[in-house]
Design a protein around this motif. Structure first.
Motif, PDB file in Angstrom:
ATOM      1  N   CYS A   1       0.837  -1.206   0.000  1.00  0.00           N
ATOM      2  CA  CYS A   1       0.000   0.000   0.000  1.00  0.00           C
ATOM      3  C   CYS A   1       0.872   1.256   0.000  1.00  0.00           C
ATOM      4  O   CYS A   1       2.001   1.235   0.498  1.00  0.00           O
ATOM      5  CB  CYS A   1      -0.926   0.026   1.223  1.00  0.00           C
ATOM      6  SG  CYS A   1      -2.080  -1.362   1.328  1.00  0.00           S
ATOM      7  N   PHE A   2       0.332   2.336  -0.518  1.00  0.00           N
ATOM      8  CA  PHE A   2       1.032   3.619  -0.504  1.00  0.00           C
ATOM      9  C   PHE A   2       1.234   4.068   0.942  1.00  0.00           C
ATOM     10  O   PHE A   2       0.266   4.229   1.690  1.00  0.00           O
ATOM     11  CB  PHE A   2       0.206   4.649  -1.267  1.00  0.00           C
ATOM     12  CG  PHE A   2       0.720   6.059  -1.169  1.00  0.00           C
ATOM     13  CD1 PHE A   2       2.000   6.379  -1.584  1.00  0.00           C
ATOM     14  CD2 PHE A   2      -0.092   7.064  -0.665  1.00  0.00           C
ATOM     15  CE1 PHE A   2       2.472   7.681  -1.496  1.00  0.00           C
ATOM     16  CE2 PHE A   2       0.377   8.370  -0.569  1.00  0.00           C
ATOM     17  CZ  PHE A   2       1.660   8.673  -0.982  1.00  0.00           C
ATOM     18  N   PRO A   3       2.506   4.300   1.359  1.00  0.00           N
ATOM     19  CA  PRO A   3       2.781   4.624   2.760  1.00  0.00           C
ATOM     20  C   PRO A   3       2.599   6.093   3.125  1.00  0.00           C
ATOM     21  O   PRO A   3       2.648   6.442   4.309  1.00  0.00           O
ATOM     22  CB  PRO A   3       4.245   4.208   2.922  1.00  0.00           C
ATOM     23  CG  PRO A   3       4.828   4.435   1.556  1.00  0.00           C
ATOM     24  CD  PRO A   3       3.732   4.111   0.574  1.00  0.00           C
TER      25      PRO A   3
ATOM     26  N   ASP B   1       8.256   9.632  -1.060  1.00  0.00           N
ATOM     27  CA  ASP B   1       7.397   8.712  -0.329  1.00  0.00           C
ATOM     28  C   ASP B   1       8.075   8.207   0.936  1.00  0.00           C
ATOM     29  O   ASP B   1       9.302   8.059   0.995  1.00  0.00           O
ATOM     30  CB  ASP B   1       7.019   7.514  -1.211  1.00  0.00           C
ATOM     31  CG  ASP B   1       6.121   7.914  -2.369  1.00  0.00           C
ATOM     32  OD1 ASP B   1       5.629   9.057  -2.371  1.00  0.00           O
ATOM     33  OD2 ASP B   1       5.918   7.074  -3.265  1.00  0.00           O
ATOM     34  N   LEU B   2       7.277   7.929   1.947  1.00  0.00           N
ATOM     35  CA  LEU B   2       7.788   7.390   3.203  1.00  0.00           C
ATOM     36  C   LEU B   2       8.264   5.956   3.007  1.00  0.00           C
ATOM     37  O   LEU B   2       7.885   5.282   2.043  1.00  0.00           O
ATOM     38  CB  LEU B   2       6.689   7.439   4.265  1.00  0.00           C
ATOM     39  CG  LEU B   2       6.216   8.838   4.677  1.00  0.00           C
ATOM     40  CD1 LEU B   2       5.018   8.737   5.612  1.00  0.00           C
ATOM     41  CD2 LEU B   2       7.344   9.620   5.334  1.00  0.00           C
ATOM     42  N   PRO B   3       9.094   5.450   3.935  1.00  0.00           N
ATOM     43  CA  PRO B   3       9.546   4.058   3.832  1.00  0.00           C
ATOM     44  C   PRO B   3       8.375   3.088   3.910  1.00  0.00           C
ATOM     45  O   PRO B   3       7.336   3.398   4.502  1.00  0.00           O
ATOM     46  CB  PRO B   3      10.459   3.900   5.057  1.00  0.00           C
ATOM     47  CG  PRO B   3      10.852   5.286   5.437  1.00  0.00           C
ATOM     48  CD  PRO B   3       9.689   6.156   5.081  1.00  0.00           C
ATOM     49  N   PRO B   4       8.523   1.904   3.318  1.00  0.00           N
ATOM     50  CA  PRO B   4       7.456   0.908   3.415  1.00  0.00           C
ATOM     51  C   PRO B   4       7.290   0.421   4.851  1.00  0.00           C
ATOM     52  O   PRO B   4       8.282   0.108   5.511  1.00  0.00           O
ATOM     53  CB  PRO B   4       7.946  -0.223   2.504  1.00  0.00           C
ATOM     54  CG  PRO B   4       9.415  -0.022   2.389  1.00  0.00           C
ATOM     55  CD  PRO B   4       9.665   1.432   2.527  1.00  0.00           C
ATOM     56  N   PRO B   5       6.070   0.366   5.376  1.00  0.00           N
ATOM     57  CA  PRO B   5       5.865  -0.142   6.735  1.00  0.00           C
ATOM     58  C   PRO B   5       6.337  -1.593   6.830  1.00  0.00           C
ATOM     59  O   PRO B   5       5.961  -2.422   6.000  1.00  0.00           O
ATOM     60  CB  PRO B   5       4.344  -0.044   6.928  1.00  0.00           C
ATOM     61  CG  PRO B   5       3.874   0.930   5.899  1.00  0.00           C
ATOM     62  CD  PRO B   5       4.804   0.797   4.744  1.00  0.00           C
TER      63      PRO B   5
END
Length: 198
Positions: free
Chosen positions: A92-94, A101-105
């Motif tokens: 999902c888009f973080p 973009d933010l890091p992937p959770p």
């Protein structure tokens, strides 16, 4: 097919696509991936961007255009799930930060990723995009991305680390002209050998 717990591929994909574990995401959860246990090539990316979130199709954006150019393939081949699996570090888009973009959770990969990859016994090439995916796939966290990419002669034919194909990385491409001159032809040769064999 099913795993040891009796979960079918269809049931696992359905569970992933309906996942709402990360219910605080800015655009809400919308897991996006492409998967088939038969795929010989695994694209291990970071996470969908906002444009991908709205479209619901992985790499249907300028980054995807560049990635397909690197791979030397067209859209029809790329979106053939029996050839290419697209399994990012987060589905999902973080959200966005000051530098993109933010890091992937991490909980996404912890909950789902191994379960998908364990079912893929025919992967012959893993294309690793960016540092987060490189770390997850066991590459040295202390190495620069340029250093990891520069090891392509040692990691091929099984895997290769690439920078993310985002337009934001134009300066990286300009600073590392050997990438387009040396790495891309070798990558294309390996990809073509696999998709024409499949």
């Amino acid at each position: 097919m099913t795993d040891e717990a009796g979960t079918s591929d269809e049931a696992l994909l359905g569970a992933i696509r309906s996942c709402s574990t990360c219910d605080t995401l800015p655009l809400g959860p919308r897991p996006i991936l492409q998967w088939d246990r038969r795929a010989p090539i695994l694209i291990a990316g970071q996470a969908p961007g906002s444009r991908t979130h709205h479209k619901g199709i992985p790499f249907d954006d300028p980054s995807g255009d560049r990635l397909r150019q690197w791979l030397g393939i067209d859209r029809d081949a790329f979106y053939d799930s029996s050839l290419f699996a697209v399994v990012p570090m987060a589905f999902c888009f973080p959200g966005s930060g000051e530098r993109g973009d933010l890091p992937p959770p991490p909980q996404c990969a912890a909950q789902w990723r191994s379960r998908l990859l364990d079912r893929m016994d025919g992967v012959q090439l893993t294309v690793v995009l960016g540092r987060y995916a490189a770390s997850w796939h066991g590459f040295d966290k202390k190495e620069t991305l340029a250093s990891l990419t520069g090891q392509w002669r040692e990691t091929l034919p099984a895997s290769i680390v690439l920078p993310h194909p985002s337009p934001r990385n134009r300066m990286w491409f300009a600073r590392n002209p050997w990438f387009e001159a040396e790495v891309i032809p070798a990558l294309q040769q390996r990809v073509h050998s696999l998709i024409h064999r499949a």
